[in-house]
Design a protein around this motif. Structure first.
Motif, PDB file in Angstrom:
ATOM      1  N   ASN A   1      -2.051  12.268 -15.143  1.00 28.58           N
ATOM      2  CA  ASN A   1      -2.977  11.207 -15.565  1.00 28.58           C
ATOM      3  C   ASN A   1      -4.296  11.251 -14.800  1.00 28.58           C
ATOM      4  OD1 ASN A   1      -1.186   9.864 -17.479  1.00 28.58           O
ATOM      5  ND2 ASN A   1       0.038   9.338 -15.682  1.00 28.58           N
ATOM      6  N   GLY A   2      -4.640  12.415 -14.272  1.00 30.31           N
ATOM      7  CA  GLY A   2      -5.881  12.541 -13.516  1.00 30.31           C
ATOM      8  C   GLY A   2      -5.612  12.514 -12.021  1.00 30.31           C
ATOM      9  N   ASN A   3      -6.663  12.682 -11.247  1.00 34.87           N
ATOM     10  CA  ASN A   3      -6.504  12.736  -9.790  1.00 34.87           C
ATOM     11  C   ASN A   3      -7.484  11.796  -9.107  1.00 34.87           C
ATOM     12  OD1 ASN A   3      -5.819  13.390  -7.198  1.00 34.87           O
ATOM     13  ND2 ASN A   3      -6.648  15.462  -7.243  1.00 34.87           N
ATOM     14  N   ARG A   4      -7.211  10.503  -9.228  1.00 33.57           N
ATOM     15  CA  ARG A   4      -8.088   9.507  -8.599  1.00 33.57           C
ATOM     16  C   ARG A   4      -7.944   9.515  -7.085  1.00 33.57           C
ATOM     17  NH1 ARG A   4      -7.679   4.176 -12.389  1.00 33.57           N
ATOM     18  NH2 ARG A   4      -9.013   3.314 -10.720  1.00 33.57           N
ATOM     19  N   TRP A   5      -6.810  10.016  -6.574  1.00 34.30           N
ATOM     20  CA  TRP A   5      -6.636  10.099  -5.124  1.00 34.30           C
ATOM     21  C   TRP A   5      -7.592  11.109  -4.492  1.00 34.30           C
ATOM     22  CZ3 TRP A   5      -4.698   7.595  -1.147  1.00 34.30           C
ATOM     23  CH2 TRP A   5      -3.816   6.549  -1.392  1.00 34.30           C
TER      24      TRP A   5
ATOM     25  N   PRO B   1       0.804  -1.224   0.000  1.00 33.58           N
ATOM     26  CA  PRO B   1       0.000   0.000   0.000  1.00 33.58           C
ATOM     27  C   PRO B   1       0.835   1.272   0.000  1.00 33.58           C
ATOM     28  CG  PRO B   1      -0.044  -1.017   2.172  1.00 33.58           C
ATOM     29  CD  PRO B   1       0.628  -1.993   1.255  1.00 33.58           C
ATOM     30  N   LYS B   2       2.126   1.153   0.316  1.00 30.76           N
ATOM     31  CA  LYS B   2       3.002   2.326   0.341  1.00 30.76           C
ATOM     32  C   LYS B   2       3.812   2.481  -0.946  1.00 30.76           C
ATOM     33  CE  LYS B   2       3.506   2.316   5.389  1.00 30.76           C
ATOM     34  NZ  LYS B   2       2.667   3.523   5.561  1.00 30.76           N
ATOM     35  N   ALA B   3       3.531   1.658  -1.935  1.00 23.69           N
ATOM     36  CA  ALA B   3       4.268   1.714  -3.195  1.00 23.69           C
ATOM     37  C   ALA B   3       4.013   3.038  -3.906  1.00 23.69           C
ATOM     38  CB  ALA B   3       3.858   0.555  -4.099  1.00 23.69           C
ATOM     39  N   GLU B   4       5.094   3.701  -4.321  1.00 22.00           N
ATOM     40  CA  GLU B   4       4.986   4.988  -4.994  1.00 22.00           C
ATOM     41  C   GLU B   4       5.803   4.981  -6.285  1.00 22.00           C
ATOM     42  OE1 GLU B   4       5.297   8.674  -2.575  1.00 22.00           O
ATOM     43  OE2 GLU B   4       5.851   7.303  -0.948  1.00 22.00           O
TER      44      GLU B   4
ATOM     45  N   ILE C   1      -1.771   0.305  -3.783  1.00 26.40           N
ATOM     46  CA  ILE C   1      -1.798  -1.075  -4.291  1.00 26.40           C
ATOM     47  C   ILE C   1      -2.202  -1.140  -5.763  1.00 26.40           C
ATOM     48  CG2 ILE C   1      -2.084  -2.309  -2.110  1.00 26.40           C
ATOM     49  CD1 ILE C   1      -5.091  -2.304  -2.586  1.00 26.40           C
ATOM     50  N   PHE C   2      -3.069  -0.212  -6.203  1.00 28.63           N
ATOM     51  CA  PHE C   2      -3.444  -0.175  -7.609  1.00 28.63           C
ATOM     52  C   PHE C   2      -2.848   1.024  -8.337  1.00 28.63           C
ATOM     53  CE2 PHE C   2      -6.915  -3.018  -6.120  1.00 28.63           C
ATOM     54  CZ  PHE C   2      -6.649  -4.082  -6.970  1.00 28.63           C
ATOM     55  N   GLN C   3      -1.831   1.658  -7.703  1.00 23.88           N
ATOM     56  CA  GLN C   3      -1.107   2.751  -8.346  1.00 23.88           C
ATOM     57  C   GLN C   3      -2.052   3.814  -8.912  1.00 23.88           C
ATOM     58  OE1 GLN C   3       2.913   2.696  -8.684  1.00 23.88           O
ATOM     59  NE2 GLN C   3       1.861   2.186  -6.777  1.00 23.88           N
ATOM     60  N   TRP C   4      -2.881   4.361  -8.019  1.00 23.35           N
ATOM     61  CA  TRP C   4      -3.828   5.398  -8.417  1.00 23.35           C
ATOM     62  C   TRP C   4      -3.097   6.689  -8.772  1.00 23.35           C
ATOM     63  CZ3 TRP C   4      -5.139   2.218  -4.188  1.00 23.35           C
ATOM     64  CH2 TRP C   4      -6.325   1.476  -4.334  1.00 23.35           C
ATOM     65  N   SER C   5      -3.589   7.380  -9.792  1.00 26.04           N
ATOM     66  CA  SER C   5      -3.002   8.652 -10.217  1.00 26.04           C
ATOM     67  C   SER C   5      -3.409   9.778  -9.272  1.00 26.04           C
ATOM     68  CB  SER C   5      -3.463   8.987 -11.639  1.00 26.04           C
ATOM     69  OG  SER C   5      -4.881   9.084 -11.695  1.00 26.04           O
ATOM     70  N   GLY C   6      -2.645  10.869  -9.342  1.00 22.65           N
ATOM     71  CA  GLY C   6      -2.957  12.030  -8.514  1.00 22.65           C
ATOM     72  C   GLY C   6      -2.198  12.077  -7.211  1.00 22.65           C
ATOM     73  N   TRP C   7      -1.190  11.212  -7.054  1.00 25.47           N
ATOM     74  CA  TRP C   7      -0.446  11.203  -5.797  1.00 25.47           C
ATOM     75  C   TRP C   7       0.577  12.337  -5.746  1.00 25.47           C
ATOM     76  CZ3 TRP C   7      -1.061   9.695  -1.110  1.00 25.47           C
ATOM     77  CH2 TRP C   7       0.015   9.688  -0.222  1.00 25.47           C
TER      78      TRP C   7
END
Length: 219
Positions: free
Chosen positions: A52-56, A29-32, A41-47
């Motif tokens: 690529n968008g802001n799913r966070w 879960p801490k993968a960046e 875990i699913f490498q959401w965009s917006g971090w």
């Protein structure tokens, strides 16, 4: 467990999702990926950027924890990414489930080299083969129904009082829909009061004053 209990996924669908999470982050879960602006875990965009968008933005907090990320996943599966849930939750093929999750949730074309389609499908089958031995099955018209815990009463036993469905005092410590929620409230209905803070089912076994047995007893 979360996908199957919270989102009612089949075991095949959950296996497909696991394969994608393994590919994306190795379940960390801490993968960046700072350069890509993604995390979790699913490498959401917006971090770290929103190229690529802001799913966070849909997360309850900007925290790299499994709890926050599972809730973000649920928010998306019941919102903008409902198509993923519609396809994958009822899947009967773990390999196809992994491809559908990758395509509809990750937005990666199946022809894209990032998909790693062959390995993805192999991993989905791997997870299914591991999980199917540890998840209960029920039967309808002689056919097994995957990913559904059996509700059959064991031979020689009967239920004299049906479960009321009521949530009693103290049950708030156990998430609704989980086995511990049911056991706590069912026992309470029958006059048995468990501690409100015993944790997950596996933790109950080590609780002081309790013992574990494989011999069924009334209540």
């Amino acid at each position: 467990n979360y996908l199957m209990s919270k989102e009612r996924f089949s075991i095949q669908g959950a296996s497909g999702a696991l394969a994608v999470a393994e590919r994306e982050s190795g379940f960390d879960p801490k993968a960046e990926n700072i350069g890509g602006g993604v995390a979790g875990i699913f490498q959401w965009s917006g971090w770290s950027n929103t190229v690529n968008g802001n799913r966070w933005s849909k997360a309850e907090s900007r925290t790299l924890s499994m709890d926050v990320e599972l809730k973000l996943m649920s928010t998306e599966l019941n919102g903008a990414y409902k198509r993923t849930k519609d396809f994958v939750s009822v899947s009967t093929d773990p390999k196809q489930a992994s491809l559908d999750w990758s395509q509809y949730y990750e937005g990666v074309s199946l022809s894209d080299g990032q998909t790693k389609a062959d390995k993805l499908q192999d991993d989905a089958q791997k997870w299914y083969d591991l999980l199917k031995e540890h998840v209960g099955f029920s039967s309808e018209n002689g056919q097994s129904v995957n990913g559904v815990m059996s509700t059959d009463v064991p031979s020689g036993w009967s239920i004299d009082t049906s479960f009321s469905g009521q949530a009693y005092d103290g049950s708030g410590s156990y998430p609704q829909g989980q086995c511990t929620w049911y056991v706590y409230n069912r026992a309470y209905q029958l006059g048995i009061k468990f501690d409100s803070f015993m944790g997950n089912g596996g933790d109950w076994a080590s609780k002081a004053g309790y013992s574990v047995s494989h011999e069924p007893k009334l209540h």
